[in-house]
Design a protein around this motif. Structure first.
Motif, PDB file in Angstrom:
ATOM      1  N   LEU A   1      27.414  73.060 114.862  1.00  0.00           N
ATOM      2  CA  LEU A   1      27.968  73.774 115.771  1.00  0.00           C
ATOM      3  C   LEU A   1      27.629  73.147 117.242  1.00  0.00           C
ATOM      4  N   ASP A   2      26.857  72.142 117.297  1.00  0.00           N
ATOM      5  CA  ASP A   2      26.704  71.512 118.737  1.00  0.00           C
ATOM      6  C   ASP A   2      27.587  70.136 118.630  1.00  0.00           C
ATOM      7  N   ASP A   3      28.259  69.993 117.530  1.00  0.00           N
ATOM      8  CA  ASP A   3      28.697  68.800 117.433  1.00  0.00           C
ATOM      9  C   ASP A   3      30.151  68.892 117.937  1.00  0.00           C
ATOM     10  N   PRO A   4      30.322  67.989 119.150  1.00  0.00           N
ATOM     11  CA  PRO A   4      31.807  68.341 119.805  1.00  0.00           C
ATOM     12  C   PRO A   4      32.848  67.869 119.137  1.00  0.00           C
ATOM     13  N   ARG A   5      32.860  67.068 117.959  1.00  0.00           N
ATOM     14  CA  ARG A   5      33.853  66.951 117.367  1.00  0.00           C
ATOM     15  C   ARG A   5      33.998  67.850 115.974  1.00  0.00           C
ATOM     16  N   PHE A   6      33.368  68.869 115.792  1.00  0.00           N
ATOM     17  CA  PHE A   6      33.615  69.742 114.823  1.00  0.00           C
ATOM     18  C   PHE A   6      34.291  71.002 115.333  1.00  0.00           C
ATOM     19  N   VAL A   7      35.502  71.305 114.788  1.00  0.00           N
ATOM     20  CA  VAL A   7      36.693  72.046 115.421  1.00  0.00           C
ATOM     21  C   VAL A   7      36.576  73.454 114.708  1.00  0.00           C
ATOM     22  N   GLY A   8      36.274  73.591 113.629  1.00  0.00           N
ATOM     23  CA  GLY A   8      36.314  74.761 112.647  1.00  0.00           C
ATOM     24  C   GLY A   8      36.228  74.898 111.157  1.00  0.00           C
ATOM     25  N   ILE A   9      36.620  75.969 110.335  1.00  0.00           N
ATOM     26  CA  ILE A   9      36.631  75.846 109.114  1.00  0.00           C
ATOM     27  C   ILE A   9      37.881  75.585 108.382  1.00  0.00           C
ATOM     28  N   GLY A  10      37.900  74.494 107.451  1.00  0.00           N
ATOM     29  CA  GLY A  10      38.991  74.073 106.765  1.00  0.00           C
ATOM     30  C   GLY A  10      39.018  72.914 106.121  1.00  0.00           C
ATOM     31  N   GLU A  11      39.509  72.867 104.974  1.00  0.00           N
ATOM     32  CA  GLU A  11      40.879  73.348 104.584  1.00  0.00           C
ATOM     33  C   GLU A  11      40.466  74.463 103.632  1.00  0.00           C
ATOM     34  N   ILE A  12      40.687  75.650 104.008  1.00  0.00           N
ATOM     35  CA  ILE A  12      40.629  76.852 103.184  1.00  0.00           C
ATOM     36  C   ILE A  12      41.898  77.479 102.848  1.00  0.00           C
ATOM     37  N   GLY A  13      41.895  78.489 101.845  1.00  0.00           N
ATOM     38  CA  GLY A  13      43.234  79.088 101.598  1.00  0.00           C
ATOM     39  C   GLY A  13      43.489  79.391  99.952  1.00  0.00           C
ATOM     40  N   LEU A  14      44.734  79.881  99.813  1.00  0.00           N
ATOM     41  CA  LEU A  14      45.039  80.074  98.510  1.00  0.00           C
ATOM     42  C   LEU A  14      46.391  79.287  98.079  1.00  0.00           C
ATOM     43  N   ASP A  15      46.152  78.796  96.761  1.00  0.00           N
ATOM     44  CA  ASP A  15      47.414  78.142  96.149  1.00  0.00           C
ATOM     45  C   ASP A  15      47.785  78.742  94.945  1.00  0.00           C
ATOM     46  N   PHE A  16      49.101  79.460  95.241  1.00  0.00           N
ATOM     47  CA  PHE A  16      49.413  80.240  93.906  1.00  0.00           C
ATOM     48  C   PHE A  16      50.706  79.585  93.311  1.00  0.00           C
ATOM     49  N   PHE A  17      50.844  78.140  93.757  1.00  0.00           N
ATOM     50  CA  PHE A  17      51.936  77.347  93.254  1.00  0.00           C
ATOM     51  C   PHE A  17      51.510  76.592  91.886  1.00  0.00           C
ATOM     52  N   VAL A  18      50.293  75.782  92.011  1.00  0.00           N
ATOM     53  CA  VAL A  18      49.783  74.865  91.024  1.00  0.00           C
ATOM     54  C   VAL A  18      49.382  75.757  89.920  1.00  0.00           C
ATOM     55  N   SER A  19      50.027  75.814  88.552  1.00  0.00           N
ATOM     56  CA  SER A  19      49.852  76.332  87.452  1.00  0.00           C
ATOM     57  C   SER A  19      48.312  76.580  87.131  1.00  0.00           C
ATOM     58  N   GLU A  20      47.618  75.524  87.007  1.00  0.00           N
ATOM     59  CA  GLU A  20      46.203  75.689  86.796  1.00  0.00           C
ATOM     60  C   GLU A  20      45.429  76.886  87.341  1.00  0.00           C
ATOM     61  N   LEU A  21      46.012  76.916  88.578  1.00  0.00           N
ATOM     62  CA  LEU A  21      45.177  77.695  89.705  1.00  0.00           C
ATOM     63  C   LEU A  21      45.759  79.338  89.645  1.00  0.00           C
ATOM     64  N   CYS A  22      46.576  79.486  88.689  1.00  0.00           N
ATOM     65  CA  CYS A  22      47.357  80.835  88.740  1.00  0.00           C
ATOM     66  C   CYS A  22      46.894  81.584  87.597  1.00  0.00           C
ATOM     67  N   THR A  23      46.058  81.135  86.716  1.00  0.00           N
ATOM     68  CA  THR A  23      45.478  82.072  85.696  1.00  0.00           C
ATOM     69  C   THR A  23      44.520  83.069  86.434  1.00  0.00           C
ATOM     70  N   PRO A  24      44.430  84.492  85.850  1.00  0.00           N
ATOM     71  CA  PRO A  24      43.814  85.349  86.191  1.00  0.00           C
ATOM     72  C   PRO A  24      42.444  85.078  86.706  1.00  0.00           C
ATOM     73  N   GLU A  25      41.522  84.255  85.875  1.00  0.00           N
ATOM     74  CA  GLU A  25      40.300  84.106  86.470  1.00  0.00           C
ATOM     75  C   GLU A  25      40.345  82.927  87.804  1.00  0.00           C
ATOM     76  N   MET A  26      41.261  82.181  87.659  1.00  0.00           N
ATOM     77  CA  MET A  26      41.258  81.014  88.738  1.00  0.00           C
ATOM     78  C   MET A  26      41.940  81.797  90.094  1.00  0.00           C
ATOM     79  N   ARG A  27      42.731  82.768  89.920  1.00  0.00           N
ATOM     80  CA  ARG A  27      43.120  83.367  91.144  1.00  0.00           C
ATOM     81  C   ARG A  27      41.848  84.385  91.547  1.00  0.00           C
ATOM     82  N   GLU A  28      41.135  84.863  91.008  1.00  0.00           N
ATOM     83  CA  GLU A  28      40.017  85.727  91.210  1.00  0.00           C
ATOM     84  C   GLU A  28      39.073  84.733  92.065  1.00  0.00           C
ATOM     85  N   ARG A  29      38.935  83.486  91.462  1.00  0.00           N
ATOM     86  CA  ARG A  29      37.898  82.493  91.982  1.00  0.00           C
ATOM     87  C   ARG A  29      38.447  82.018  93.269  1.00  0.00           C
ATOM     88  N   GLN A  30      39.632  81.642  93.368  1.00  0.00           N
ATOM     89  CA  GLN A  30      40.275  81.415  94.512  1.00  0.00           C
ATOM     90  C   GLN A  30      40.007  82.410  95.510  1.00  0.00           C
TER      91      GLN A  30
END
Ligand SMILES: [Zn+2]
Length: 273
Positions: free
Chosen positions: A86-115
């Motif tokens: 938090l006190d590090d001037p070079r730290f800008v935020g939270i990332g990279e985070i998000g959701l990928d519903f394109f890559v097929s391994e990540l689109c199983t019901p369990e993986m979607r939940e986990r993401q």
């Protein structure tokens, strides 16, 4: 100011010549670069890169493509690392985070939940510390937006934006900037080019996503005679991408560079330090 708002400068593709890559970028006019983390094991690498190189900034987070091997405890490690940063001037935020519903391994019901679990937890963490987020949004704009709305005041960047005009307007209305880079250099990327041309300039930040998403002039992945190294994207390419954006919008290059740089600072205020 020319700012590469998304570049994986710590990636192994740059192990052999990382210093030269950053020097070439600076020589091409790139003044600042944001290096997002992708998993707990590269938190140290992105922080060190930022602390050892002028103009390099970092974000901390767990990328959706790394969710399959992430452990629930990684979220605790993330929070601890964020507190220390938090006190590090070079730290800008939270990332990279998000959701990928394109890559097929990540689109199983369990993986979607986990993401969803990792995304939701990290968005909540960003809100708790009033930090901006850098979002990976692939075939997931509406779900991403739904969670953003749960945290009024949350700001950030939807990187490598590839949604509709309407989805773009909603995110921009919520205070987000949209990242444009290599994809808009392809003639066939009609929707991305139209958005890059039509959105208010205040909504846009530039990015390379290097070493990924090489621009059209480095040769597309379909061409067999181009070596992977020749296709490697690097932050120095941002200068020519800015030129493409200026041409698409029919605006002066200097205006595009000045405003997109200002936009990056507006949404990642720690870049001003
Ligand atoms: Zn990325």
């Amino acid at each position: 100011m020319l700012i590469d708002s998304h570049c994986h400068l710590d990636a192994p593709e740059f192990d052999a010549d990382r210093d030269q890559v950053w020097q070439r970028a600076q020589a091409a006019g790139v003044q600042k670069v944001v290096v997002p983390a992708v998993e707990v094991s590269n938190f140290d690498a992105v922080r060190q890169l930022a602390q050892q190189n002028e103009g390099v900034y970092y974000a901390l987070g767990i990328h959706p493509l790394y969710v399959p091997r992430a452990q629930p405890n990684d979220l605790a490690v993330l929070e601890e690392t964020v507190q220390q940063a938090l006190d590090d001037p070079r730290f800008v935020g939270i990332g990279e985070i998000g959701l990928d519903f394109f890559v097929s391994e990540l689109c199983t019901p369990e993986m979607r939940e986990r993401q969803l679990f990792f995304y939701e937890q990290q968005v909540a963490l960003a809100a708790r510390y009033q930090l901006p987020v850098i979002l990976h949004v692939r075939r997931s704009v509406d779900v991403i937006t739904k969670y953003v709305r749960l945290h009024p005041g949350l700001r950030g960047i939807a990187h490598a934006f590839n949604g509709s005009q309407q989805q773009a307007e909603i995110l921009v209305g919520l205070g987000f900037k949209l990242g444009f880079g290599g994809a808009m250099t392809f003639e066939r990327a009609k929707q991305i080019r139209r958005l890059a041309a039509d959105l208010p300039l205040e909504a846009i930040v530039l990015e390379t996503d290097a070493p990924d998403i090489p621009p059209a002039w480095l040769g597309s992945a379909g061409e067999v005679d181009v070596t992977p190294l020749a296709r490697r994207n690097e932050p120095a390419q941002l200068a020519r991408m800015a030129q493409v954006l200026a041409e698409l919008r029919d605006q002066p290059l200097q205006r595009v560079i000045q405003q997109t740089g200002q936009n990056a600072v507006d949404v990642l205020p720690r870049l001003a330090r």
